[in-house]
Design an enzyme around this catalytic site. Structure first.
Site, PDB file in Angstrom:
ATOM      1  N   CYS A  51     -15.701   0.305   6.685  1.00  0.00           N
ATOM      2  CA  CYS A  51     -15.748  -0.983   5.986  1.00  0.00           C
ATOM      3  C   CYS A  51     -16.901  -1.827   6.547  1.00  0.00           C
ATOM      4  O   CYS A  51     -18.028  -1.363   6.604  1.00  0.00           O
ATOM      5  CB  CYS A  51     -14.387  -1.661   6.091  1.00  0.00           C
ATOM      6  SG  CYS A  51     -14.180  -3.080   4.990  1.00  0.00           S
ATOM      7  N   ASP A  67     -13.864   2.893  -4.873  1.00  0.00           N
ATOM      8  CA  ASP A  67     -13.919   1.727  -3.997  1.00  0.00           C
ATOM      9  C   ASP A  67     -14.482   0.536  -4.776  1.00  0.00           C
ATOM     10  O   ASP A  67     -15.650   0.546  -5.169  1.00  0.00           O
ATOM     11  CB  ASP A  67     -14.809   2.043  -2.792  1.00  0.00           C
ATOM     12  CG  ASP A  67     -14.856   0.918  -1.767  1.00  0.00           C
ATOM     13  OD1 ASP A  67     -14.374  -0.191  -2.070  1.00  0.00           O
ATOM     14  OD2 ASP A  67     -15.367   1.157  -0.665  1.00  0.00           O
ATOM     15  N   HIS A  76     -11.135   2.388  -1.289  1.00  0.00           N
ATOM     16  CA  HIS A  76     -11.559   1.749  -0.055  1.00  0.00           C
ATOM     17  C   HIS A  76     -10.483   1.942   1.017  1.00  0.00           C
ATOM     18  O   HIS A  76      -9.292   1.972   0.723  1.00  0.00           O
ATOM     19  CB  HIS A  76     -11.786   0.250  -0.300  1.00  0.00           C
ATOM     20  CG  HIS A  76     -12.439  -0.456   0.826  1.00  0.00           C
ATOM     21  ND1 HIS A  76     -13.779  -0.292   1.129  1.00  0.00           N
ATOM     22  CD2 HIS A  76     -11.958  -1.327   1.747  1.00  0.00           C
ATOM     23  CE1 HIS A  76     -14.083  -1.036   2.172  1.00  0.00           C
ATOM     24  NE2 HIS A  76     -12.998  -1.668   2.574  1.00  0.00           N
TER      25      HIS A  76
END
Length: 245
Positions: free
Chosen positions: A125, A183, A214
């Site tokens: 991330c 994502d 994600h």
């Protein structure tokens, strides 16, 4: 390998940075991997991921990425309040402060008797972005970046022209860029922008898009994909064993 854990407070240009260290419980010197967390800092899934890497023969450093903005030891919860605070921190800390954190981490590693001189970076991330960003430092020879946010959008604070995408040409080491096709944080157009920049700068990189959402690496979450996570750990350890020798 069995894993030994330590906690260190490392001095940086912007204050003391709590850093969690994981290393093989064995004699010898090992390459270092700076492992960057999500916006929540070192949660239990991040700690387990770091131990996983260390057990494959690396010294793993997990810094508190927003150490200037929180009391030492802060861990944000995986809830709306934690997400809001983490995103607030993300947009408050300039990339230049992350750069000086890298310098401090590399210096720390190279002063440890159990660390070799070789250093890589990895993250998920925002941590994927920071692993990419760390590779601008010539001391970082390998970066494994998982669903890196905010590279394509240039939404993190920095001086003009010092955003991570613009600095791609300064990366000397090898990159692995991993993305989830489902994502929502990094669209297909965003991924294409990053790919084009890597091609334009003739960067040494591998590119992998998988059918995942994600945070597919985060065990315990609804979006967790254990099979894909295992595949990524295997690829990351092979990648670092090849380059950090």
């Amino acid at each position: 390998m069995m894993v030994h854990q330590e906690v260190h407070d490392i001095s940086t240009q912007t204050g003391m940075m709590r850093t969690y260290l994981y290393r093989p419980k064995a004699d010898g010197q090992f390459s270092t991997v700076i492992f960057y967390s999500e916006i929540f800092q070192q949660t239990a899934p991040i700690a387990r991921a770091a131990a996983m890497l260390a057990g494959h023969g690396f010294v793993v450093l997990v810094p508190e990425v927003f150490h200037e903005l929180n009391p030492i030891g802060t861990v944000l919860a995986y809830d709306d309040a934690g997400k809001d605070k983490g995103n607030e921190d993300k947009f408050a800390k300039p990339l230049e402060a992350h750069d000086s954190d890298v310098e401090a981490l590399v210096s720390f590693a190279r002063c440890q008797s159990f660390c070799s001189s070789h250093v890589g970076s990895m993250g998920v991330c925002i941590g994927g972005h920071l692993a990419f960003r760390a590779a601008i430092n010539p001391d970082i020879s390998a970066a494994f970046c998982l669903y890196a946010t905010d590279i394509h959008s240039n939404t993190l604070p920095c001086k003009a022209g010092n955003d991570s995408l613009s600095r791609t040409q300064d990366i000397q080491g090898e990159l692995v860029m991993v993305w989830g096709k489902q994502d929502p944080h990094v669209s297909s157009e965003g991924r294409k922008l990053i790919y084009a920049k890597l091609e334009e700068t003739e960067s040494n990189f591998s590119w992998l898009e998988v059918n995942a959402e994600h945070a597919f690496m985060r065990d315990g979450a609804d979006r967790y994909d254990p099979a894909l996570a295992m595949q990524m750990y295997q690829q990351a350890t092979s990648f670092f064993h090849r380059l950090l020798r």
